[in-house]
Write an enzyme that holds these catalytic residues in place. Structure first.
Site, PDB file in Angstrom:
ATOM      1  N   CYS A 112       0.691  -1.128   0.287  1.00  0.00           N
ATOM      2  CA  CYS A 112      -0.107  -0.006  -0.016  1.00  0.00           C
ATOM      3  C   CYS A 112       1.224   1.199   0.247  1.00  0.00           C
ATOM      4  O   CYS A 112       0.530   2.593  -0.098  1.00  0.00           O
ATOM      5  CB  CYS A 112      -1.096  -0.047   1.405  1.00  0.00           C
ATOM      6  SG  CYS A 112      -2.023  -1.561   1.472  1.00  0.00           S
TER       7      CYS A 112
ATOM      8  N   ASN B 108     -10.019  -0.359  -0.346  1.00  0.00           N
ATOM      9  CA  ASN B 108      -8.625  -0.654  -0.203  1.00  0.00           C
ATOM     10  C   ASN B 108      -8.094  -1.759  -0.982  1.00  0.00           C
ATOM     11  O   ASN B 108      -8.055  -2.901  -1.548  1.00  0.00           O
ATOM     12  CB  ASN B 108      -7.967  -0.920   1.310  1.00  0.00           C
ATOM     13  CG  ASN B 108      -6.842  -1.437   1.558  1.00  0.00           C
ATOM     14  OD1 ASN B 108      -5.986  -1.016   0.519  1.00  0.00           O
ATOM     15  ND2 ASN B 108      -6.346  -2.003   2.590  1.00  0.00           N
TER      16      ASN B 108
ATOM     17  N   HIS C 281      -3.539   6.662   2.664  1.00  0.00           N
ATOM     18  CA  HIS C 281      -3.858   5.036   1.769  1.00  0.00           C
ATOM     19  C   HIS C 281      -4.836   4.717   2.112  1.00  0.00           C
ATOM     20  O   HIS C 281      -5.638   5.105   3.427  1.00  0.00           O
ATOM     21  CB  HIS C 281      -3.134   4.126   2.401  1.00  0.00           C
ATOM     22  CG  HIS C 281      -3.765   2.816   2.315  1.00  0.00           C
ATOM     23  ND1 HIS C 281      -3.810   2.384   1.325  1.00  0.00           N
ATOM     24  CD2 HIS C 281      -3.052   1.862   2.569  1.00  0.00           C
ATOM     25  CE1 HIS C 281      -3.912   1.105   1.592  1.00  0.00           C
ATOM     26  NE2 HIS C 281      -3.966   1.000   2.418  1.00  0.00           N
TER      27      HIS C 281
END
Ligand code: UT7
Length: 345
Positions: A128, A301, A270
């Site tokens: 990420c 996500n 993020h």
């Protein structure tokens, strides 16, 4: 041994005085997957998922839609918006952890498809944080003279690597791609990157087994399969780490950039969990009224893709101004992290 006297002086590479983002693009697969489609396999509910993560729906790529396909869509949009012909890309960096080939990397195929003939091309495995790692590298490459224009793509097809029966992750992940073109600039457009790793937490978000462990036995998906090397996560420690440690990293990126929180035009963390985003805002003391990316609600996500996708949405929906200052921070499996302030294209 004596140094030969005939040896010349090594030339020093030199690039642009500064670098900036020239264009950002995004690609969201067409299939919208609401929580209702996920909940039965994990004995959960739409209400629980929304309360604990803020996720309402996510996009899943089509079975035959690859990481490179999605990357290509986002890259074409980023280049078009940057006004950069693909042939001018000196390097193509693809941040991903879901390209299903150990080798070769996704980036050379993407470069070939774009017609970026001869561009340096490699993948970044920083989960990420991969996109922010890529922006840091691209910044250094443009200023160091190893490429004039660098394409940075964050792309994931996490649906291929998620165990639909795992309660800790089945509802979290989504698919998509986001891209940015980084090129030369007369004024600073990418601030100093604060980045690092905490390998003592290597196992907190990790593939269940290594490829070696399963001896290449890639099973048909769709049924319960305890052998499949799906990506698993210990949610709570990662949550705590994200809230406590990452706000400090974000603050350090602001300090190093010489920017106060109130000077920001956007905060683009993020998209891991809406509660993490809210906690970071509090920890940072971000003043009310500064737009914050909340793309997680409809995109979930998407790991390396989450920051460029959220950036694209904020610019397209007029939530963040072109030319404004954005603080972006990525963090995830490794555990690794990276944050920097950028001028939005
Ligand atoms: O992208 C890389 C970085 N990733 C992150 O930063 C993610 C960090 N972690 C998280 O976002 C959160 O830990 C999750 C969203 C993954 C989970 O939320 P949580 O609040 O940490 O849940 P939990 O694991 O503490 O579980 C709370 C309760 C438990 O029940 P009891 O013991 O309180 O009765 C679980 O059994 O919720 C239960 N539970 C579930 N219930 C319904 C756990 N998973 C589920 C589920 N559906 N999927």
């Amino acid at each position: 041994m004596p140094i030969p006297s005939h040896r010349g002086t090594l030339a020093t590479p030199s690039g642009a005085p500064h670098a900036r983002l020239w264009g950002v693009g995004g690609y969201r697969p067409s299939r919208v997957v609401p929580n209702s489609e996920i909940v039965d396999a994990i004995n959960s509910s739409d209400e629980w998922i929304q309360q604990r993560s803020g996720i309402v729906s996510r996009r899943f790529a089509a079975p035959d839609e690859s990481v490179v396909d999605m990357a290509e869509h986002s890259a074409r949009q980023a280049c078009e918006r940057a006004g950069i012909d693909h042939s001018r890309l000196g390097a193509v960096l693809v941040a991903t952890v879901t390209h299903p080939y150990q080798t070769p990397a996704a980036a050379p195929l993407l470069a070939e498809r774009l017609g970026a003939k001869g561009a340096a091309a490699f993948d970044i495995s920083a989960a990420c944080a991969g996109y922010c790692y890529g922006i840091s590298l691209a910044n250094d490459m443009v200023r160091g003279g190893s490429a004039e224009h660098v394409l940075v793509v964050g792309v994931e097809k996490l649906s291929d690597f998620t165990d639909p029966y795992d309660r800790g992750t089945a509802f979290i992940f989504g698919d998509g791609a986001g891209a940015a073109v980084v090129g030369p600039s007369d004024s600073p457009g990418i601030g100093p990157t604060v980045w690092g790793s905490e390998g003592d937490k290597w196992d907190k978000i990790a593939q269940r087994t290594s490829w070696i462990d399963i001896k290449g036995a890639m099973h048909e998906r769709g049924e319960e399969d305890p052998e499949f090397p799906a990506i698993l996560m210990e949610g709570q420690p990662v949550f705590r780490w994200a809230v406590w440690s990452m706000a400090k990293v974000a603050q350090e990126a602001l300090d190093k950039a010489g920017i106060a929180a109130e000077d920001l035009d956007a905060f683009i963390p993020h998209q891991a969990n809406m509660r993490i985003i809210d906690a970071m805002i509090k920890q940072l003391g971000l003043p009310d009224g500064i737009p914050v990316a909340r793309d997680i609600a409809e995109t979930a996500n998407t790991s390396a893709a989450s920051i460029p996708l959220a950036t694209q949405r904020m610019l397209d929906e007029g939530e963040a101004p072109h030319g404004g200052l954005a603080l972006q921070i990525g963090f995830g499996a490794g555990l690794v992290y990276a944050a920097q302030v950028v001028v939005l294209p």
